[in-house]
Write a protein that holds these residues in place. Structure first.
Motif, PDB file in Angstrom:
ATOM      1  N   THR A 191       0.858  -1.187   0.000  1.00 63.16           N
ATOM      2  CA  THR A 191       0.000   0.000   0.000  1.00 63.16           C
ATOM      3  C   THR A 191       0.889   1.230   0.000  1.00 63.16           C
ATOM      4  OG1 THR A 191      -1.698  -1.182   1.232  1.00 63.16           O
ATOM      5  CG2 THR A 191      -1.850   1.211   1.193  1.00 63.16           C
ATOM      6  N   SER A 192       0.631   2.141  -0.909  1.00 65.42           N
ATOM      7  CA  SER A 192       1.434   3.357  -1.015  1.00 65.42           C
ATOM      8  C   SER A 192       1.069   4.329   0.102  1.00 65.42           C
ATOM      9  CB  SER A 192       1.200   4.020  -2.373  1.00 65.42           C
ATOM     10  OG  SER A 192      -0.144   4.459  -2.487  1.00 65.42           O
ATOM     11  N   GLU A 194      -0.160   7.126  -0.239  1.00 60.05           N
ATOM     12  CA  GLU A 194      -1.436   7.756  -0.554  1.00 60.05           C
ATOM     13  C   GLU A 194      -2.623   6.831  -0.278  1.00 60.05           C
ATOM     14  OE1 GLU A 194       1.133   7.575  -2.658  1.00 60.05           O
ATOM     15  OE2 GLU A 194       1.858   9.627  -2.336  1.00 60.05           O
ATOM     16  N   GLY A 195      -2.335   5.563   0.051  1.00 62.81           N
ATOM     17  CA  GLY A 195      -3.415   4.646   0.389  1.00 62.81           C
ATOM     18  C   GLY A 195      -3.813   3.697  -0.717  1.00 62.81           C
ATOM     19  N   GLY A 196      -3.243   3.838  -1.909  1.00 61.81           N
ATOM     20  CA  GLY A 196      -3.593   2.952  -3.012  1.00 61.81           C
ATOM     21  C   GLY A 196      -2.671   1.748  -3.075  1.00 61.81           C
ATOM     22  N   GLN A 198       0.254  -0.479  -4.593  1.00 62.74           N
ATOM     23  CA  GLN A 198       1.505  -0.208  -5.288  1.00 62.74           C
ATOM     24  C   GLN A 198       2.188  -1.509  -5.666  1.00 62.74           C
ATOM     25  OE1 GLN A 198       4.352   2.993  -4.029  1.00 62.74           O
ATOM     26  NE2 GLN A 198       5.637   1.252  -3.503  1.00 62.74           N
ATOM     27  N   GLY A 217       1.652   2.798  -9.058  1.00 65.65           N
ATOM     28  CA  GLY A 217       0.538   2.933  -8.126  1.00 65.65           C
ATOM     29  C   GLY A 217      -0.788   2.752  -8.860  1.00 65.65           C
ATOM     30  N   PRO A 220      -5.852   4.986  -6.180  1.00 68.76           N
ATOM     31  CA  PRO A 220      -6.256   4.981  -4.771  1.00 68.76           C
ATOM     32  C   PRO A 220      -7.733   5.297  -4.564  1.00 68.76           C
ATOM     33  CG  PRO A 220      -4.915   6.915  -5.297  1.00 68.76           C
ATOM     34  CD  PRO A 220      -4.832   6.010  -6.475  1.00 68.76           C
ATOM     35  N   VAL A 224      -8.523  -0.375  -2.462  1.00 63.59           N
ATOM     36  CA  VAL A 224      -8.121  -0.159  -1.075  1.00 63.59           C
ATOM     37  C   VAL A 224      -7.141  -1.224  -0.592  1.00 63.59           C
ATOM     38  CG1 VAL A 224     -10.279   1.007  -0.514  1.00 63.59           C
ATOM     39  CG2 VAL A 224     -10.122  -1.467  -0.234  1.00 63.59           C
TER      40      VAL A 224
END
Length: 432
Positions: A191-192, A194-196, A198, A217, A220, A224
């Protein structure tokens, strides 16, 4: 009576003495119970050599999942063509899992060459990989510190030493040959910031260390988390990745992304055969266990889809079943397979492709734990599928397989016309 009383008194005294000794030595006894028993054969000699080197009895550690579930990892770690041994263990002074490497000496006896301490107290999975040039194998260990924390470590053996060439947190990983190199590559998912989702593609350099080739990525605002990652070939012969991501407000639905490695740009890119928005909509599904996979073993990863009209054609009230179409979006003709998914039993039953959109699924009124595939008007019965006990007769039925000690049986009606000459009911069941 007196004699019996004396005997009982003597037994009670023995029990009290044993109880005291057991209490005083409970810590040592527990330590011994945690140690694995001495094994016979080659594994026993390896275990004895390890214990002698440590000066104590090691507790062997078994991986929690995966295909390799033994603490003894036999392979060629220095590329000399001779099999070596690695062992997963802990000691009284090292709560984390340790990895020891052993080789035979000139007399054929196993000797410990080196050992290294791992990252957590247990190992989730073990894989062998060929991530560097040469004939040596590397050991890939997945460590689960908690349900939310997963780490990956890659170990190599060079010049008499175990080297940790990668230690990195991730959610899932894949070992595949993605780039044009002769050795394998490592794909990490996480998870990156930013929340997305990766994806990171790593490949080894000339010095044997990993270098980051590509990072991508994934949306996001849509995904999830990552549910699975699979690699396979495409219709054009190229290498593709299929990522299934958790999506939706609740994060329990799935959708897919199709990626390909671009040799010119050295980046992972969305496949050109289908747009990312189009694929997201087409692959959106509400079955949380329905992941993309090589369904028929041809090297192509098929993506499962739920046709929009499938829910309207499912009239069954007794079982959670869905009509599914598996797609190869790298091909000009993407439809690969159509059939029926049983969510409860975890199997997929392939059906004739010409039946897609022309079937009505209903509960059987004649058989228990059975469903019927009928024409859209419900008048003509094509096939009955039922779940039966293992001892139940299959006379008149085709026995497709056994799942959880129960038979999956099906029966085609004599007047059910199938245009596809390659379709065989007896070969149509896939356990997912």
């Amino acid at each position: 009576m007196k004699r019996r009383a004396r005997i009982l008194a003597g037994l009670l005294a023995c029990l009290m003495l044993a109880g005291c000794n057991g209490f005083l030595g409970s810590r040592a006894s527990m330590e011994e119970l945690l140690r694995a028993p001495q094994l016979a054969g080659d594994y026993g000699m390896i275990q004895s050599a390890l214990n002698e080197w440590l000066g104590e009895s090691a507790q062997l550690k078994y991986p929690l999942s995966g295909e390799l579930v033994s603490p003894f990892l036999m392979s060629d770690y220095d590329g000399d063509g001779v099999q070596d041994a690695a062992v997963l263990y802990t000691t009284s002074g090292t709560p984390n899992v340790c990895l020891a490497l052993l080789q035979r000496d000139t007399e054929g006896k196993w000797k410990v060459k080196d050992a290294i301490e791992g990252l957590t107290e247990s190992v989730d999975s073990v894989r062998f990989a060929h991530l560097q040039d040469g004939g040596a194998d590397q050991i890939v260990l997945g460590y689960a510190a908690s349900p939310e924390e997963y780490y990956l470590a890659v170990y190599s053996y060079e010049d008499g030493q175990i080297l940790s060439i990668l230690e990195q947190p991730c959610e899932q990983y894949l070992i595949e040959q993605i780039t044009s190199k002769s050795c394998e590559d490592l794909i990490l998912m996480g998870t990156s910031e930013e929340g997305g989702v990766q994806i990171e593609l790593l490949t080894s350099d000339r010095e044997g260390s990993f270098r980051q080739v590509a990072v991508m990525g994934l949306f996001p605002d849509r995904f999830v988390g990552c549910a699975s990652l699979a690699a396979g070939v495409g219709a054009d012969g190229g290498q593709y990745l299929v990522l299934d991501g958790w999506t939706g407000v609740s994060g329990t639905n799935l959708a897919s992304v199709l990626l390909r490695f671009n040799e010119e740009t050295q980046q992972m890119e969305p496949a050109q055969q289908i747009g990312t928005n189009e694929l997201y909509e087409a692959s959106f599904r509400n079955v949380s266990t329905l992941i993309s996979q090589d369904l028929d073993g041809d090297g192509v990863v098929e993506i499962p889809t739920q046709p929009e009209e499938a829910g309207l054609l499912n009239m069954s009230q007794g079982r959670r079943m869905d009509f599914i179409v598996w797609m190869d979006y790298t091909s000009p003709q993407p439809q690969k397979s159509f059939g029926l998914l049983d969510e409860e039993m975890g199997y997929y039953l392939e059906l004739p492709m010409e039946w897609e959109g022309n079937l009505l699924l209903t509960d059987s009124t004649e058989y228990e734990n059975a469903v019927e595939l009928r024409s859209l008007d419900g008048e003509q019965l094509y096939m009955t599928v039922r779940i039966a006990g293992t001892a139940e007769s299959s006379v008149g039925w085709t026995r497709l397989g056994v799942i959880a000690s129960r038979q999956i049986q099906a029966r085609l009606e004599p007047d059910a016309v199938i245009e596809d000459p390659l379709y065989r009911l007896s070969r149509s069941l896939y356990i997912l």
